[in-house]
Scaffold this motif. Sequence first.
Motif, PDB file in Angstrom:
ATOM      1  N   GLU A 177       0.829  -1.214   0.000  1.00 20.93           N
ATOM      2  CA  GLU A 177       0.000   0.000   0.000  1.00 20.93           C
ATOM      3  C   GLU A 177       0.857   1.256   0.000  1.00 20.93           C
ATOM      4  OE1 GLU A 177      -3.215   0.007  -0.766  1.00 20.93           O
ATOM      5  OE2 GLU A 177      -2.834  -2.138  -0.972  1.00 20.93           O
ATOM      6  N   HIS A 178       2.006   1.212   0.650  1.00 26.43           N
ATOM      7  CA  HIS A 178       2.929   2.348   0.585  1.00 26.43           C
ATOM      8  C   HIS A 178       3.583   2.426  -0.797  1.00 26.43           C
ATOM      9  CE1 HIS A 178       3.112   4.023   4.675  1.00 26.43           C
ATOM     10  NE2 HIS A 178       2.876   2.796   5.100  1.00 26.43           N
ATOM     11  N   LEU A 179       4.117   1.309  -1.277  1.00 29.99           N
ATOM     12  CA  LEU A 179       4.825   1.296  -2.561  1.00 29.99           C
ATOM     13  C   LEU A 179       3.961   1.827  -3.701  1.00 29.99           C
ATOM     14  CD1 LEU A 179       6.604  -2.124  -2.080  1.00 29.99           C
ATOM     15  CD2 LEU A 179       7.787   0.040  -2.558  1.00 29.99           C
ATOM     16  N   LYS A 180       2.679   1.498  -3.697  1.00 25.55           N
ATOM     17  CA  LYS A 180       1.766   1.938  -4.759  1.00 25.55           C
ATOM     18  C   LYS A 180       1.668   3.462  -4.835  1.00 25.55           C
ATOM     19  CE  LYS A 180      -1.228  -2.111  -4.410  1.00 25.55           C
ATOM     20  NZ  LYS A 180      -2.547  -2.582  -3.959  1.00 25.55           N
ATOM     21  N   ARG A 181       1.984   4.133  -3.757  1.00 24.27           N
ATOM     22  CA  ARG A 181       1.821   5.584  -3.711  1.00 24.27           C
ATOM     23  C   ARG A 181       3.055   6.361  -4.160  1.00 24.27           C
ATOM     24  NH1 ARG A 181      -0.950   4.307   1.476  1.00 24.27           N
ATOM     25  NH2 ARG A 181      -3.154   4.310   0.991  1.00 24.27           N
ATOM     26  N   TRP A 182       4.223   5.688  -4.269  1.00 19.09           N
ATOM     27  CA  TRP A 182       5.410   6.465  -4.596  1.00 19.09           C
ATOM     28  C   TRP A 182       6.406   5.785  -5.531  1.00 19.09           C
ATOM     29  CZ3 TRP A 182      10.240   4.619  -3.412  1.00 19.09           C
ATOM     30  CH2 TRP A 182      10.299   3.585  -2.482  1.00 19.09           C
ATOM     31  N   TRP A 183       6.332   4.491  -5.741  1.00 20.05           N
ATOM     32  CA  TRP A 183       7.380   3.809  -6.501  1.00 20.05           C
ATOM     33  C   TRP A 183       7.324   4.205  -7.974  1.00 20.05           C
ATOM     34  CZ3 TRP A 183      11.579   1.159  -5.103  1.00 20.05           C
ATOM     35  CH2 TRP A 183      12.275   0.489  -6.115  1.00 20.05           C
ATOM     36  N   GLY A 184       8.451   4.568  -8.518  1.00 21.11           N
ATOM     37  CA  GLY A 184       8.585   4.898  -9.934  1.00 21.11           C
ATOM     38  C   GLY A 184       8.832   6.374 -10.149  1.00 21.11           C
ATOM     39  N   PRO A 185       9.384   6.698 -11.312  1.00 22.97           N
ATOM     40  CA  PRO A 185       9.634   8.107 -11.623  1.00 22.97           C
ATOM     41  C   PRO A 185       8.315   8.862 -11.838  1.00 22.97           C
ATOM     42  CG  PRO A 185      10.250   6.687 -13.474  1.00 22.97           C
ATOM     43  CD  PRO A 185       9.835   5.791 -12.349  1.00 22.97           C
ATOM     44  N   ARG A 186       8.398  10.168 -11.893  1.00 21.83           N
ATOM     45  CA  ARG A 186       7.207  10.996 -12.103  1.00 21.83           C
ATOM     46  C   ARG A 186       6.529  10.602 -13.411  1.00 21.83           C
ATOM     47  NH1 ARG A 186       6.631  14.148  -7.997  1.00 21.83           N
ATOM     48  NH2 ARG A 186       8.460  15.020  -6.971  1.00 21.83           N
ATOM     49  N   GLY A 187       5.208  10.548 -13.366  1.00 20.54           N
ATOM     50  CA  GLY A 187       4.440  10.191 -14.557  1.00 20.54           C
ATOM     51  C   GLY A 187       4.192   8.699 -14.688  1.00 20.54           C
TER      52      GLY A 187
END
Length: 169
Positions: free
Chosen positions: A35-45
């Motif tokens: 649930e945390h990873l889904k909110r921030w993982w990956g570059p912008r866009g």
Amino acid sequence: MANQLTTTIEGRDFILEREFKAPRELVFKAFSDAEHLKRWWGPRGWELTVCSVDFREGGIWHYCMKCFDERQGDFYGMESWGKAVYEEIVNAEKIVYTDYFSDAEGNETPGMPSSRITMTFEDRGGSTLLVSRSTYESEEALRQVVEMGMEQGIAETWERLAEHLASQQ
């Protein structure tokens, strides 16, 4: 060092360091909970459209990042699959895993370099120093991912992490 990413290349190792203004337990949880990873993982866009986490030694994290930003040109609509196999977990202190490029079924992508990543979380009295050391099979393998834009992608990803951590406090 707070809010500043430091990157170093030493032979086959790609080392990242950044201090986050958040308690060590929260930073660790941001890397260990879907649930945390889904909110921030990956570059912008980019967003995680698939995120399956079995956070235990021997467990697997399988995910798909998809580009939803039309301004990113050829990247728009692209999917990038990855898989991590956890080797060692010390709660709130360390995560060691092997990171692979993969397909939707979790099969490793031939010709793409994998790395063994050791992440340490150091308590700095209310903030956390995160150090990530990725070791590649060869200097050429490391060069391949650097040329693919890994440094910028991680800088944006960790900036999104900082924003997410701020929203959780």
